[in-house]
Write a protein that holds these residues in place. Structure first.
Motif, mmCIF file in Angstrom:
data_model
loop_
_atom_site.group_PDB
_atom_site.id
_atom_site.type_symbol
_atom_site.label_atom_id
_atom_site.label_comp_id
_atom_site.label_asym_id
_atom_site.label_seq_id
_atom_site.Cartn_x
_atom_site.Cartn_y
_atom_site.Cartn_z
ATOM 1 N N SER A 144 1.910 3.102 -2.307
ATOM 2 C CA SER A 144 1.476 4.157 -3.228
ATOM 3 C C SER A 144 0.315 4.980 -2.681
ATOM 4 O O SER A 144 -0.018 6.023 -3.248
ATOM 5 N N SER A 145 -0.290 4.564 -1.590
ATOM 6 C CA SER A 145 -1.400 5.322 -1.018
ATOM 7 C C SER A 145 -0.956 6.231 0.129
ATOM 8 O O SER A 145 -1.762 6.976 0.679
ATOM 9 N N TYR A 146 0.337 6.177 0.482
ATOM 10 C CA TYR A 146 0.835 6.932 1.624
ATOM 11 C C TYR A 146 1.539 8.214 1.195
ATOM 12 O O TYR A 146 2.269 8.223 0.198
ATOM 13 N N ALA A 147 1.373 9.250 1.995
ATOM 14 C CA ALA A 147 2.276 10.386 1.873
ATOM 15 C C ALA A 147 3.601 10.004 2.510
ATOM 16 O O ALA A 147 3.657 9.180 3.417
ATOM 17 N N THR B 131 0.814 -1.212 0.000
ATOM 18 C CA THR B 131 0.000 0.000 0.000
ATOM 19 C C THR B 131 0.851 1.267 0.000
ATOM 20 O O THR B 131 0.350 2.347 0.257
ATOM 21 N N ARG C 207 9.192 10.451 -5.882
ATOM 22 C CA ARG C 207 8.871 9.068 -5.535
ATOM 23 C C ARG C 207 8.640 8.251 -6.786
ATOM 24 O O ARG C 207 8.247 8.786 -7.843
ATOM 25 N N PRO D 236 -2.887 10.145 2.623
ATOM 26 C CA PRO D 236 -2.253 10.341 1.318
ATOM 27 C C PRO D 236 -1.705 11.739 1.029
ATOM 28 O O PRO D 236 -0.992 11.917 0.038
ATOM 29 N N SER E 242 2.988 13.910 -1.642
ATOM 30 C CA SER E 242 1.709 13.225 -1.562
ATOM 31 C C SER E 242 1.786 11.848 -2.199
ATOM 32 O O SER E 242 2.765 11.494 -2.862
ATOM 33 N N TRP E 243 0.724 11.082 -2.072
ATOM 34 C CA TRP E 243 0.692 9.699 -2.550
ATOM 35 C C TRP E 243 0.995 9.591 -4.045
ATOM 36 O O TRP E 243 1.653 8.649 -4.483
ATOM 37 N N SER E 244 0.539 10.556 -4.805
ATOM 38 C CA SER E 244 0.723 10.502 -6.257
ATOM 39 C C SER E 244 1.989 11.192 -6.722
ATOM 40 O O SER E 244 2.372 11.097 -7.886
ATOM 41 N N ASN F 12 6.428 5.009 -7.336
ATOM 42 C CA ASN F 12 5.503 4.073 -6.691
ATOM 43 C C ASN F 12 5.636 2.656 -7.241
ATOM 44 O O ASN F 12 5.319 1.695 -6.548
ATOM 45 N N ARG G 13 0.083 7.113 6.725
ATOM 46 C CA ARG G 13 -0.970 6.333 6.079
ATOM 47 C C ARG G 13 -2.004 7.218 5.404
ATOM 48 O O ARG G 13 -2.789 6.747 4.579
#
Length: 124
Positions: free
Chosen positions: A30-33, A28, A72, A102, A52-54, A74, A100
């Motif tokens: 890719s869903s975390y900051a 998971t 990042r 994003p 951020s996550w993206s 991912n 946890r």
């Protein structure tokens, strides 16, 4: 549970560059900051950068703005901190952290998992 392992620290002269990497476990990621913090001897841990996550949103401490870049990947579960024009004041242990949630945050208390840190030393 997320495990974070930093690498890329070392000794560099003022004006030089380093790139820190943080490898994360977990599906998971890719869903975390993600964030980078640092702690110099005798000082409190301080915020450096967050993403951020993206990867679409980033934020930086004023002291590193324009010199450091967080990014990042991912697909590879990696976060980077590119550090340019380093100064002796950048000397610290640098920590990678995962939140946890994003979205970006510079609040130390929001992060749920931490790496062990990597030493960065900048000589004058």
């Amino acid at each position: 549970q997320v495990q974070l392992v930093e690498s890329g620290g070392g000794l560099v002269q003022a004006g030089g560059s380093l790139r820190l990497s943080c490898a994360a476990s977990g599906r998971t990621f890719s869903s975390y900051a993600m964030g980078w913090f640092r702690q110099a001897p005798g000082k409190e841990r301080e915020f450096v950068a967050t993403i951020s996550w993206s990867g679409g949103s980033t934020d930086y401490a004023d002291s590193v703005k324009g010199r450091f870049t967080i990014s990042r990947d991912n697909a590879q579960n990696l976060v980077y901190l590119q550090m340019n024009r380093l100064k002796p004041d950048d000397t610290a242990v640098y920590y990678c952290a995962a939140d946890r949630n994003p979205y970006t945050t510079n609040d130390y208390n929001e992060y749920d998992w931490w790496g062990q840190g990597t030493q960065v030393t900048v000589s004058a």
